[in-house]
Design an enzyme around this catalytic site. Structure first.
Site, short mmCIF file in Angstrom:
data_model
loop_
_atom_site.label_atom_id
_atom_site.label_comp_id
_atom_site.label_asym_id
_atom_site.label_seq_id
_atom_site.Cartn_x
_atom_site.Cartn_y
_atom_site.Cartn_z
N PHE A 106 0.83 -1.20 0.00
CA PHE A 106 0.00 0.00 0.00
C PHE A 106 0.87 1.25 0.00
CE2 PHE A 106 0.70 -1.14 4.48
CZ PHE A 106 1.22 0.04 4.98
N HIS A 153 6.57 -6.36 11.84
CA HIS A 153 6.53 -5.42 10.71
C HIS A 153 5.13 -4.89 10.47
CE1 HIS A 153 4.78 -8.70 8.52
NE2 HIS A 153 4.97 -8.19 7.33
#
Length: 499
Positions: free
Chosen positions: A250, A413
């Site tokens: 994204f 993450h």
């Protein structure tokens, strides 16, 4: 009122068991993890198993049951075993579902060479861990040369190896642990856009950033950043340079909702008056090509380890490093394309850019010369890290602190998947398809989502991911939160101008 059947097991003496039925109240489960339902389990354990000092509950994967919502949302299934402890650690046997047997046979030859397991650490305490990911961790711990296996709080199952983990080896490297998206990572930019910008303004302007970059030459852009020595790096895939890609990738605009550590934020020039951009993408088809070439040079394919100091190992590492460099430039060009659409590229400042899919050499005290593999794990030895939640949830800027040995010099993450993509597709609002799509385009935080691939829109919905706040809580021994970020617009895909 729903109910669930459970079998309570004496953790220390597992032949002692008792079946129970719990009534689940939605209202009590939505308020706090500290409520009566867990106390009821402890009371039943005291009465049924005669465990007067029962204090800890474990699932069959050894993960501590601390959140009663797991009982309501299906993460603890009907007829599950719950191990009750009086303070001792989990002593149950982690069972292996039949579905994983065929998949894991590919590693059996390697495991016969290794009789002892590497050390295994799972950092999740508050966040949910799928039992299959624990099984996958156990498998990797038996690989030759493996020294440490660390599951991060965002740990979840992959196709064969877990995601949200780091693996420390001697001598051997494992291309399959990193996978095909070599160099995938996060970049974080401070823009000149005001934090008061309306999400709809961003939605209206983010057109024409799919497919090959038309406003310039991608290969020249690559060379301008990496230098002439990298002129041919990934040139066969320059048409994909500057593209976000699918999956969980994204480009997201965020604002700072809270400056937690004002001094550190000031050091990085972070203020509440600006809008920031997070770019999450990797090496696209280039990384896949590197993995395929490695497989063709390795007897048994990439699931076999290779000695780093061998011709095959050196060739892979050289190509791996080029893919990481390509991925970094890819994020740079994505940011350029996105910010230019908003006339805000000028004065944009890159705060950080880190890989979370890669392997690197590291000298580790007590272990010596090692290779640290990261699969969905951010490095904790390079300063500031951005840990995004799913779209519609907050993200966090953190600074690693203290010793990073226990966590394998790595951090989560992101939030980590809670639901496989197939299940996420089934989890749609109870409305018409068009209404469901519309509902997914605005989040509970009021941010906008640009995703014109319907399946991807539902696969990546916030409910498909873990609670990011629980992930951050689990990382508290290793990081200091310096800022909390609020999304205002998430770009994933538009069906236009793709080549």
């Amino acid at each position: 009122m729903p109910s669930i059947r459970l079998t309570l097991v004496n953790n220390a003496k597992q032949t002692q068991r008792s079946g129970v039925i719990l009534k689940l109240d939605d209202s009590t489960l939505s308020d706090s993890v500290d409520n009566t339902i867990l106390q009821e389990i402890f009371t039943l354990a005291k009465n049924k198993l005669r465990l007067k000092k029962a204090k800890t509950l474990f699932l069959t994967n050894g993960v501590e049951l601390t959140d009663p919502r797991w009982l309501l949302d299906g993460r603890v299934a009907q007829d599950s075993l719950i191990y009750v402890s009086c303070g001792e650690g989990f002593v149950g046997t982690i069972s292996k579902p039949a579905s994983s047997v065929a998949q894991s046979n590919i590693l059996d030859d390697q495991m016969t060479e290794r009789k002892e397991s590497a050390s295994i650490t799972v950092l999740a305490r508050s966040s949910y861990v799928d039992p299959e990911s624990i099984i996958q961790l156990n498998k990797t711990a038996l690989l030759p040369g493996m020294q440490q296996v660390i599951g991060q709080p965002d740990l979840h199952p992959g196709n064969l190896y877990p995601i949200g983990a780091s693996f420390i080896t001697h001598k051997y490297i494992y291309p399959a642990l990193i996978g095909n998206d070599i160099g995938c990572g996060m970049a974080f930019y401070k823009t000149k856009l005001s934090s008061n910008i309306k999400p709809q303004k961003i939605v209206d302007r983010l057109h024409g950033i799919e497919g090959r970059w038309q406003e310039g030459d991608p290969q020249s852009f690559l060379t301008s950043i990496l230098g002439p020595d990298h002129a041919q790096t990934g040139s066969a895939h320059s048409d994909q340079l500057g593209t976000v890609g699918g999956g969980n990738h994204f480009a997201e605009f965020v604002i700072i909702e809270k400056l937690v550590d004002q001094d550190l934020c000031a050091n990085f020039g972070l203020t509440e008056s600006h809008t920031y951009l997070i770019v999450h993408s990797g090496s696209r088809r280039f990384g896949q090509t590197v993995l395929e070439e490695a497989a063709s040079n390795m007897p048994g394919g990439t699931h076999k380890g290779i000695e780093a100091d061998s011709d095959v190992g050196r060739t892979y590492l050289e190509q791996h490093d080029r893919a990481c460099a390509w991925a970094r430039v890819n994020r740079e060009l994505i940011a350029h394309r996105v910010l230019s659409k908003l006339n805000s590229e000028e004065s944009a400042e890159k705060i950080l850019d880190i890989w979370h899919n890669n392997v690197e050499r590291k000298q580790i005290e007590g272990l010596g010369d090692c290779w640290v593999h990261r699969k969905g794990a951010a490095p904790s030895d390079r300063g500031l890290v951005v840990i995004p939640g799913s779209r519609g949830h907050h993200s966090y800027l953190v600074m690693p602190q203290g010793s990073q040995n226990l966590n394998g010099f790595s951090l989560a993450h992101g939030a980590g998947r809670l639901l496989p993509r197939a299940k996420a597709l089934q989890k749609r609002p109870q409305a018409s398809k068009s209404s469901a799509i519309t509902a997914m385009q605005t989040t509970d935080l009021g941010s906008s989502v640009i995703c014109e691939d319907t399946n991807l829109l539902f696969e990546e919905q916030p409910a498909a991911y873990k609670d990011i706040s629980a992930v951050i809580t689990d990382l508290e021994p290793f990081v200091k939160v310096i800022a909390i970020l609020r999304p205002i617009c998430t770009y994933k895909m538009r069906k236009e101008e793709r080549s």
